[in-house]
Write a protein that holds these residues in place. Structure first.
Motif, mmCIF file in Angstrom:
data_model
loop_
_atom_site.group_PDB
_atom_site.id
_atom_site.type_symbol
_atom_site.label_atom_id
_atom_site.label_comp_id
_atom_site.label_asym_id
_atom_site.label_seq_id
_atom_site.Cartn_x
_atom_site.Cartn_y
_atom_site.Cartn_z
ATOM 1 N N ARG A 26 10.248 4.410 -2.617
ATOM 2 C CA ARG A 26 9.017 5.637 -1.767
ATOM 3 C C ARG A 26 7.679 5.587 -0.677
ATOM 4 N NH1 ARG A 26 5.081 9.885 -4.048
ATOM 5 N NH2 ARG A 26 4.801 11.069 -2.759
ATOM 6 N N GLU A 27 7.161 4.328 -1.007
ATOM 7 C CA GLU A 27 6.048 4.149 -0.913
ATOM 8 C C GLU A 27 6.069 3.831 0.989
ATOM 9 O OE1 GLU A 27 4.566 5.138 -4.142
ATOM 10 O OE2 GLU A 27 6.056 3.861 -3.988
ATOM 11 N N GLN A 30 7.506 6.552 2.987
ATOM 12 C CA GLN A 30 6.462 7.038 3.026
ATOM 13 C C GLN A 30 5.492 6.318 4.353
ATOM 14 O OE1 GLN A 30 5.360 9.963 2.348
ATOM 15 N NE2 GLN A 30 3.241 9.748 4.096
ATOM 16 N N PHE A 65 -2.319 6.049 2.733
ATOM 17 C CA PHE A 65 -1.485 4.751 2.252
ATOM 18 C C PHE A 65 -1.487 4.310 1.402
ATOM 19 C CE2 PHE A 65 1.373 1.740 2.117
ATOM 20 C CZ PHE A 65 2.768 2.363 1.603
ATOM 21 N N ARG A 69 -1.195 4.974 -1.816
ATOM 22 C CA ARG A 69 0.563 5.337 -2.582
ATOM 23 C C ARG A 69 0.379 3.743 -2.615
ATOM 24 N NH1 ARG A 69 2.125 8.842 -4.335
ATOM 25 N NH2 ARG A 69 3.508 7.094 -5.421
ATOM 26 N N ALA A 70 -0.561 2.102 -2.141
ATOM 27 C CA ALA A 70 -0.560 0.849 -2.932
ATOM 28 C C ALA A 70 -1.396 0.326 -3.736
ATOM 29 C CB ALA A 70 -1.136 0.282 -1.098
ATOM 30 N N THR A 72 -1.312 2.882 -6.294
ATOM 31 C CA THR A 72 -0.501 3.453 -6.913
ATOM 32 C C THR A 72 0.182 1.774 -8.029
ATOM 33 O OG1 THR A 72 -0.818 5.668 -6.483
ATOM 34 C CG2 THR A 72 1.921 5.119 -8.325
ATOM 35 N N VAL A 73 0.865 1.335 -6.622
ATOM 36 C CA VAL A 73 2.051 0.020 -6.775
ATOM 37 C C VAL A 73 1.352 -0.779 -6.985
ATOM 38 C CG1 VAL A 73 3.593 -1.699 -5.626
ATOM 39 C CG2 VAL A 73 3.199 0.763 -5.289
ATOM 40 N N ILE A 97 5.284 -4.074 1.743
ATOM 41 C CA ILE A 97 3.685 -2.917 2.423
ATOM 42 C C ILE A 97 3.182 -3.996 3.290
ATOM 43 C CG2 ILE A 97 2.176 -1.892 1.562
ATOM 44 C CD1 ILE A 97 3.133 -0.772 -0.976
#
Length: 697
Positions: A26-27, A30, A65, A69-70, A72-73, A97
């Motif tokens: 998903r990341e 995105q 992002f 998002r990053a 969250t990872v 990423i």
């Protein structure tokens, strides 16, 4: 069309469809969306200042992002979590990423340095670097530095008495290399100069100084050029701009706090100083300084990005507003406003209204609340607010309604990301006016877009409803595509009333007549309808699904789509951003096509259409097919009951986009996107341009 379908979703052996190879991350998906945004900046057919805007949007998106998002990872890595869907470890995702983001950053700065900046110069819009200033410009800028910039700067020399300072998220900073001794005899080494956010990042030169009407200088250039004035008696050996991006995801344990608003206010104070995620640094910065910064921010080597240009490139967006050159922007348009002199209550009571924003004006939605605030027959107004903007007409109308004696209840979602502060402010404003403010449901963001007006008409009470796919925000209503429904349908009104009762009170789960609602019936309702199409196909009838949304990652929905494809259902998905479904896999998803549309407006409307063997279901909704929307939020999906309006939604929001061959990107089985173009003599077609011509004239 009834919201409840009397079907039992079968449970075949779906183990083969759980294969991680069938799912994109998903990341990373995105992140790839921003390459499609950047492609708009690289497109010479797009007006020049609009290209600049797209470049800045891609930069701002990349910031967010990393913030969300990053981050969250990285959090998943800290706790040893592994994706159950794509099978990638957080460490692997973070590496990918970095590699992919580095490609994006390189492309962004090549676009700026080699394409847009020269094109702007040719058009008479100059962004002047230090090496291009003449003597007159240098004198003016030095005076500007002394008068406007220097008084608000607080340089900090680094020594045992002055440890490395806190650096605010995404702020502009300069690390300065010094030699010599200061007034106290302290030997210079390194200093940090932080640019306060009160300073404009773009400085427009007066025409009598520059000779040009649109000449600009970046604040970072001025700071670097005159930084020696902050350190008299010392030699500046180097000055290097840098910026750190931090985690911006607020975490509030709602079960442990008595006052969510108070807890959020406390969290917002420290948001700008959460864990660092990325370091952007001038490309010529010496390696020892980069290592020092990484150590101070507790960042690994793969978190640094060397920049060939301003580290805050997104700030050049100011030029778009400062330069009055209509020839370099999209042609303005006037959204369509419904004709007629009757009140909106009269208009809606005569039949449903559908508005397709931004082509249809958002004014009728604002006007409905305004009329309700002063209408003597209106007894109550209930509304959800997720994002509205800092100066909201909607809020002012609700305040006036309360002052006029209406019973007004507003569900304010305090946790709308990056709008928390604004939402807290207007929640206070509403409460001061006597509005009953509710902060939603613990553990579930209220993302549904609903307005309910209760009006006395003769001896009866009648409910008027607005539901939409987008926010009650006048600004985004001109920039985002969304769909609004205004209706007096009794069953929809009853459903909306019950949802408000459920949110504001302690009502049990309820059975709705027309609407689907998460976290209760929306997820299962989507799965049931997908399986219904699969059953039609297995029984020799035509199975057909068309859906438009912002993102798709919910694994049960993906597996159901795979199973439907295997049954022969033809599936078209219009997914703007992240999509974890892998289309075109033989034996699994060869009947699924996925496309992304990137154009003048941000695609934001969500529409689900299920063929149902000639008796289709069509829902508009606030929910993407994401785990959070279907399972962890309060969302609604509302049917378009009027056949003519349903046909209009199908044509404008679905078929129109499937015909696009100018702004459409097709997702391939390998995860790459291919830009579509007219083939075999087909006429060029842009979905957004066609709607501008059709609706706005």
């Amino acid at each position: 069309m009834n919201a409840q379908v009397d079907l039992q979703v079968p449970s075949p052996d779906l183990d083969a469809l759980r294969d991680p190879g069938l799912y994109f991350n998903r990341e990373l998906s995105q992140l790839d969306f921003n390459f499609r945004v950047l492609a708009q900046a690289q497109d010479a057919q797009v007006p020049l200042l609009e290209r600049l805007r797209y470049l800045c949007i891609s930069c701002t998106n990349l910031d967010e992002f990393f913030e969300i998002r990053a981050a969250t990872v990285r959090h998943a890595q800290d706790f040893g979590m592994v994706s159950a869907h794509d099978g990638l470890s957080p460490a692997t995702v973070l590496k990918q990423i970095h590699d992919r983001a580095a490609e994006l950053v390189d492309a962004q700065y090549r676009c700026w340095n080699e394409d847009l900046r020269p094109a702007l110069t040719e058009a008479g819009i100059r962004v002047l670097g230090r090496n291009s200033w003449n003597a007159k410009q240098s004198r003016w800028l030095r005076a500007y530095f002394r008068d406007e910039i220097m008084p608000v700067l607080s340089p900090l020399g680094l020594d045992p008495a002055h440890p490395f300072p806190k650096i605010l998220n995404k702020s502009l900073n300069i690390v300065v290399v010094l030699e010599g001794k200061d007034a106290f005899g302290r030997a210079g080494h390194l200093a940090i100069v932080r640019a306060p956010r009160s300073l404009s990042r773009i400085i427009q030169l007066p025409q009598d100084i520059s000779g040009g009407e649109n000449d600009f200088v970046l604040l970072s250039s001025v700071l670097s050029a005159f930084v020696e004035e902050l350190f008299p008696g010392m030699d500046v050996k180097g000055a290097y701009q840098f910026r750190v991006t931090r985690n911006s995801e607020l975490i509030v344990d709602e079960d442990e706090v008595e006052n969510l608003a108070l807890a959020l206010r406390d969290e917002l104070v420290g948001r700008g100083y959460l864990r660092a995620m990325r370091l952007e640094i001038a490309e010529d910065c010496p390696a020892p300084i980069v290592r020092m910064l990484l150590e101070n921010f507790d960042l690994p080597e793969n978190a640094v990005y060397r920049i060939n240009g301003p580290v805050n490139l997104n700030r050049v967006i100011q030029i778009y507003d400062l330069v009055q050159r209509p020839d370099l922007k999209f042609v303005p348009f006037q959204p369509r406003v419904p004709s007629g002199t009757e009140s909106l209550f009269e208009r809606i009571s005569g039949g449903d209204m559908m508005l397709h924003h931004p082509y249809d004006s958002f004014v009728p939605v604002l006007e409905l609340v305004k009329q309700a605030a002063s209408d003597p027959g209106v007894l109550a107004i209930k509304q959800t607010l997720y994002r509205t903007g800092r100066e909201s007409q909607i809020v002012e109308h609700l305040v006036q309604a309360a002052r006029n004696g209406k019973d007004v209840t507003v569900v304010v979602e305090l946790r709308a990301r990056f709008d928390e502060e604004a939402n807290l402010a207007f929640a206070d404003r509403l409460q001061e006016a006597g509005v009953q403010v509710v902060y939603g449901v613990v553990g579930y963001k209220t993302h549904a877009k609903m307005l309910l007006i209760v009006r006395r008409e003769g001896r009866k009470l009648r409910r008027y409803v607005h539901m939409g796919t987008g926010n009650y925000h006048s600004g985004t209503a001109r920039a985002y595509t969304d769909i609004s429904l205004l209706t007096a349908d009794p069953e929809i009104g009853s459903d909306v009333h019950q949802i408000f009762q459920q949110i504001s009170g302690l009502a049990p789960a309820i059975e709705l007549k027309r609407l689907l609602q998460s976290p209760f019936t929306l997820h299962t309702g989507v799965l049931e309808r997908i399986e219904r199409e699969a059953r039609h196909a297995r029984e020799g009838r035509r199975g057909r699904i068309i859906a438009k949304m912002n993102a798709l990652n919910e694994p049960q929905v993906v597996r159901a789509l795979y199973a439907a494809s295997q049954a022969g259902v033809q599936i078209d998905l219009i997914v703007r951003g992240a999509c974890t479904l892998r289309p075109g896999v033989p034996g699994v998803s060869e009947n699924i096509r996925v496309r992304s549309i990137v154009g003048r407006f941000l695609e934001h409307s969500r529409v689900y259409w299920f063929g149902n063997d000639g008796e289709p279901d069509l829902f508009c909704t606030s929910a993407d097919w994401l785990e959070r929307n279907l399972l962890r939020r309060v969302e609604t999906a509302f049917p378009i009951l009027d056949p003519e309006l349903a046909a209009r939604v199908r044509e404008e929001a679905l078929d129109n986009y499937l015909a696009d061959n100018l702004n459409a990107w097709e997702l391939r089985a390998d995860g790459g996107y291919r830009k579509l173009s007219p083939q075999d003599g087909a006429a060029p077609h842009s979905a957004q341009t066609s709607l501008l011509a059709k609706i706005c004239g």
